[in-house]
Design a protein around this motif. Sequence first.
Motif, PDB file in Angstrom:
ATOM      1  N   GLN A  43     -21.036  70.347 -12.600  1.00  0.00           N
ATOM      2  CA  GLN A  43     -21.623  69.859 -11.349  1.00  0.00           C
ATOM      3  C   GLN A  43     -21.882  71.017 -10.399  1.00  0.00           C
ATOM      4  N   GLY A  44     -20.946  71.964 -10.330  1.00  0.00           N
ATOM      5  CA  GLY A  44     -21.152  73.146  -9.492  1.00  0.00           C
ATOM      6  C   GLY A  44     -22.332  73.973  -9.967  1.00  0.00           C
ATOM      7  N   THR A  47     -25.497  72.276  -8.927  1.00  0.00           N
ATOM      8  CA  THR A  47     -25.708  72.458  -7.484  1.00  0.00           C
ATOM      9  C   THR A  47     -26.267  73.849  -7.183  1.00  0.00           C
ATOM     10  N   ARG A  50     -29.899  74.074  -8.441  1.00  0.00           N
ATOM     11  CA  ARG A  50     -30.840  73.387  -7.533  1.00  0.00           C
ATOM     12  C   ARG A  50     -31.121  74.233  -6.296  1.00  0.00           C
ATOM     13  N   ALA A  51     -30.065  74.823  -5.746  1.00  0.00           N
ATOM     14  CA  ALA A  51     -30.246  75.655  -4.559  1.00  0.00           C
ATOM     15  C   ALA A  51     -31.146  76.850  -4.882  1.00  0.00           C
ATOM     16  N   SER A  62     -19.776  80.967  -4.381  1.00  0.00           N
ATOM     17  CA  SER A  62     -20.126  79.864  -5.273  1.00  0.00           C
ATOM     18  C   SER A  62     -20.046  80.302  -6.729  1.00  0.00           C
TER      19      SER A  62
END
Length: 100
Positions: A43-44, A47, A50-51, A62
């Motif tokens: 999931q990370g 994320t 996507r960013a 991150s």
Amino acid sequence: MAESDTPKPDTAAHRPAPENLTPEQATTVLVGGAAALQRAWLQGAVTVARAVSNGQPVSPGSFEDLKRLREHFEELDRAAGAVSRIVEAGKKLKEQEKKG
């Protein structure tokens, strides 16, 4: 309210560890923990991806978090595999003892 009166969140980190797990139970706990870490890592990663694809900045932290999650997943996965092999070896030994 005193420090000792403060309710603690009900998370695995705050519950006492079970004392006498069978190898089968330990395998189940380790596999469950590894699966949860893998989901968090994936999931990370989604994320962050996507960013990046949207041109948004991503903090170096991150990536460090992703690395840490992946390392923890791999360690739990290895441990689950080792305990699972021990369980299987024990079952084979018992079968051999019964045969003779």
